[in-house]
Write an enzyme that holds these catalytic residues in place. Sequence first.
Site, PDB file in Angstrom:
ATOM      1  N   GLY A 103       2.200  -5.459   7.923  1.00  0.00           N
ATOM      2  CA  GLY A 103       1.184  -6.528   6.558  1.00  0.00           C
ATOM      3  C   GLY A 103      -0.110  -7.144   6.920  1.00  0.00           C
ATOM      4  CB  SER A 104      -3.055  -9.358   6.074  1.00  0.00           C
ATOM      5  OG  SER A 104      -2.206  -9.921   6.271  1.00  0.00           O
ATOM      6  CB  THR A 105      -4.665  -9.996  11.592  1.00  0.00           C
ATOM      7  OG1 THR A 105      -4.249  -8.291  11.654  1.00  0.00           O
ATOM      8  CG2 THR A 105      -4.553 -10.464  12.616  1.00  0.00           C
ATOM      9  CB  THR A 163       0.758 -12.373   5.969  1.00  0.00           C
ATOM     10  OG1 THR A 163      -0.344 -13.082   5.543  1.00  0.00           O
ATOM     11  CG2 THR A 163       2.286 -13.049   6.077  1.00  0.00           C
ATOM     12  CB  CYS A 192      -2.678  -0.290   8.711  1.00  0.00           C
ATOM     13  SG  CYS A 192      -1.336   1.025   8.776  1.00  0.00           S
ATOM     14  CD  GLU A 195       4.669  -1.199  12.132  1.00  0.00           C
ATOM     15  OE1 GLU A 195       4.390  -0.495  10.966  1.00  0.00           O
ATOM     16  OE2 GLU A 195       5.808  -0.429  12.317  1.00  0.00           O
ATOM     17  CG  ASN A 245      -0.255  -0.476   2.481  1.00  0.00           C
ATOM     18  OD1 ASN A 245       0.836  -0.680   2.860  1.00  0.00           O
ATOM     19  ND2 ASN A 245      -0.635   0.447   3.366  1.00  0.00           N
ATOM     20  CD  GLU A 277       9.055  -1.528  13.218  1.00  0.00           C
ATOM     21  OE1 GLU A 277       9.497  -0.644  12.623  1.00  0.00           O
ATOM     22  OE2 GLU A 277       8.652  -2.629  13.339  1.00  0.00           O
TER      23      GLU A 277
HETATM   24  P1  ADP Z   1      -1.773  -8.343   2.041  1.00  0.00           P
HETATM   25  O1  ADP Z   1      -2.646  -9.197   1.820  1.00  0.00           O
HETATM   26  O2  ADP Z   1      -2.254  -7.203   1.715  1.00  0.00           O
HETATM   27  O3  ADP Z   1      -1.212  -8.266   0.572  1.00  0.00           O
HETATM   28  P2  ADP Z   1       0.538 -10.015   3.665  1.00  0.00           P
HETATM   29  O4  ADP Z   1       0.118  -9.653   4.911  1.00  0.00           O
HETATM   30  O5  ADP Z   1      -0.107 -11.059   2.666  1.00  0.00           O
HETATM   31  O6  ADP Z   1      -0.755  -8.279   3.263  1.00  0.00           O
HETATM   32  O7  ADP Z   1       1.579  -8.928   2.356  1.00  0.00           O
HETATM   33  C1  ADP Z   1       2.593  -8.370   3.233  1.00  0.00           C
HETATM   34  C2  ADP Z   1       4.476  -8.666   3.143  1.00  0.00           C
HETATM   35  O8  ADP Z   1       4.055  -9.788   3.540  1.00  0.00           O
HETATM   36  C3  ADP Z   1       4.419  -8.992   1.363  1.00  0.00           C
HETATM   37  O9  ADP Z   1       5.418  -8.674   1.178  1.00  0.00           O
HETATM   38  C4  ADP Z   1       4.160 -10.313   1.050  1.00  0.00           C
HETATM   39  O10 ADP Z   1       4.624 -10.890   0.484  1.00  0.00           O
HETATM   40  C5  ADP Z   1       5.194 -11.184   2.766  1.00  0.00           C
HETATM   41  N1  ADP Z   1       4.277 -12.265   2.636  1.00  0.00           N
HETATM   42  C6  ADP Z   1       3.123 -12.959   3.326  1.00  0.00           C
HETATM   43  N2  ADP Z   1       2.947 -14.425   2.973  1.00  0.00           N
HETATM   44  C7  ADP Z   1       4.047 -14.128   3.708  1.00  0.00           C
HETATM   45  C8  ADP Z   1       5.024 -15.317   4.081  1.00  0.00           C
HETATM   46  N3  ADP Z   1       4.125 -16.186   4.848  1.00  0.00           N
HETATM   47  N4  ADP Z   1       5.967 -15.120   5.234  1.00  0.00           N
HETATM   48  C9  ADP Z   1       6.724 -14.638   4.921  1.00  0.00           C
HETATM   49  N5  ADP Z   1       6.335 -13.101   4.124  1.00  0.00           N
HETATM   50  C10 ADP Z   1       4.872 -13.525   3.634  1.00  0.00           C
END
Ligand code: ADP
Length: 481
Positions: free
Chosen positions: A226-228, A230, A282, A248, A150, A461
């Site tokens: 990133g997402s909760t 992940t 976010c 975050e 984003n 952070e």
């Molecule tokens: P969104 O769903 O908003 O794209 P993600 O959490 O999937 O957010 O992505 C945020 C970051 O985390 C990206 O760089 C993505 O490639 C990375 N990511 C996604 N899945 C994994 C994982 N299993 N391990 C490490 N990094 C990940």
Amino acid sequence: MIKFDNYIGGQWLSPQQGHYLPVINPATGAVYAQVAASTAEDTLSAINAAQHAFPEWSRWSNEDRFAIMMRLADLLEARSAELALAETTDTGKPLSLAQSVDIPRAIRNTRFFASAVLHVSSESYQQEPAAWHYVLRQPLGTVAVISPWNLPLYLLTWKLAPALATGNCVVAKPSEITPYTAHLLGEVAQQAGLPPGVLNILHGSGPALGKTLTTHPHIKAISFTGSTQTGRILAQGAAPHFKKISLEMGGKNAALVFADCDYENMLNTLVQAAFSNQGQICLCASRILIAESIYDRFRADFVERVQALVVADPMLPETQQGAVISAAHQAKIMGYIAQAIALGGTIWCGGTVLKMPGRCQNGFFIAPTVIDGLEPMCALNQEEIFGPVVTLQPFEDEARALALANHTPYGLAATVWTRDLAKAHRMAAQLDAGLVWINSWMQRDLRVPFGGMKQSGLGREGGWDAWRFFTEAKSVGVANA
Ligand code: ADP
């Protein structure tokens, strides 16, 4: 077609298995580049390169690290126009936003943490009469920085800059959806003369390389935005290795609008708070809670302003709303809108996909959407939609406003709109949110702790919190004898 390769050990390397992923411009729907689809082998190369660079980089004086990071910031600034264009191409955000927010902030992040290195001091304690103690804060080694799509360069530098300034080497994993500015950052790092291996940029999908990156014993800390969902996977992977993690994650941020607020300022700011970057920040206010006595007036005025937002080709100077990040994300957001209708909610504006003319005819646009008439516990009021969709709910009194605001699994940010200072402080103290803004939104000071409560985050952070995260404290006790 443009190709984004990995930047490892100061070299541009194609992924060892030779595979690439398509990179799409969300405003046009067209593939404009290919990005390395890295796997475990590439990840190990990046970690090794960082390990190799660490002994020397961590011995650099603070003044030397400051100087090279300032050079890096100057080079970013010199390439601002190119970086902003790259950010817009990757994300579909208005070029004006990339020019005014994303790129300047990436430069500011770099300068802020570079200069902080000149001002650090550590604690000492006199334990009379026996001893005195002092604290060494030493770099961790190799750290992983994982960033989302984003605010690509903005959030990457937010983590990268303190990690480097404190003497760590970094494996940076930008989002595979938006690799362009990270690629340019690699070029800038090379131009600035950052020693090979200090910063490595590893492209590819999270699931394909995430496990190797986040569970490798040489990775001492993981800083993730990133997402909760992940974040949870990363936390589970890191836990058995006792790695430091800073997460975050999502938000479902409430704005509490009281009848005694500065109405015009509140209205103008909340349109921004709700829809900046197509609602894909976010910190965006996605639930607006309004005092009953001004509810109808607020709804009418807010909807009128939202309807006036210009949704168009991100390259046009008048555009205020660009495309959302992908076809899949557009479908997800539209799924929430369909749910709102099914639940009997009222769509006051938006609620539709927008078809653009010309080069953007296959882009992923959604009309900014305002919905009310939904129960507080429904998915639209509980789950992060991360798009141009806002819900409105009335409240009778402070207690109800607080209950509505706090009743979600998230706890990232909240805004409070009132001229009554005592009430504002009362709300701030009781809101379950890591960040509270009173009569403003996203008023960021890089020194303050940044992060969320509950499912919005783990750790903080920014400022000294970033410093502490990226260093290991070692207490040294010296006998006074
Ligand atoms: P969104 O769903 O908003 O794209 P993600 O959490 O999937 O957010 O992505 C945020 C970051 O985390 C990206 O760089 C993505 O490639 C990375 N990511 C996604 N899945 C994994 C994982 N299993 N391990 C490490 N990094 C990940």
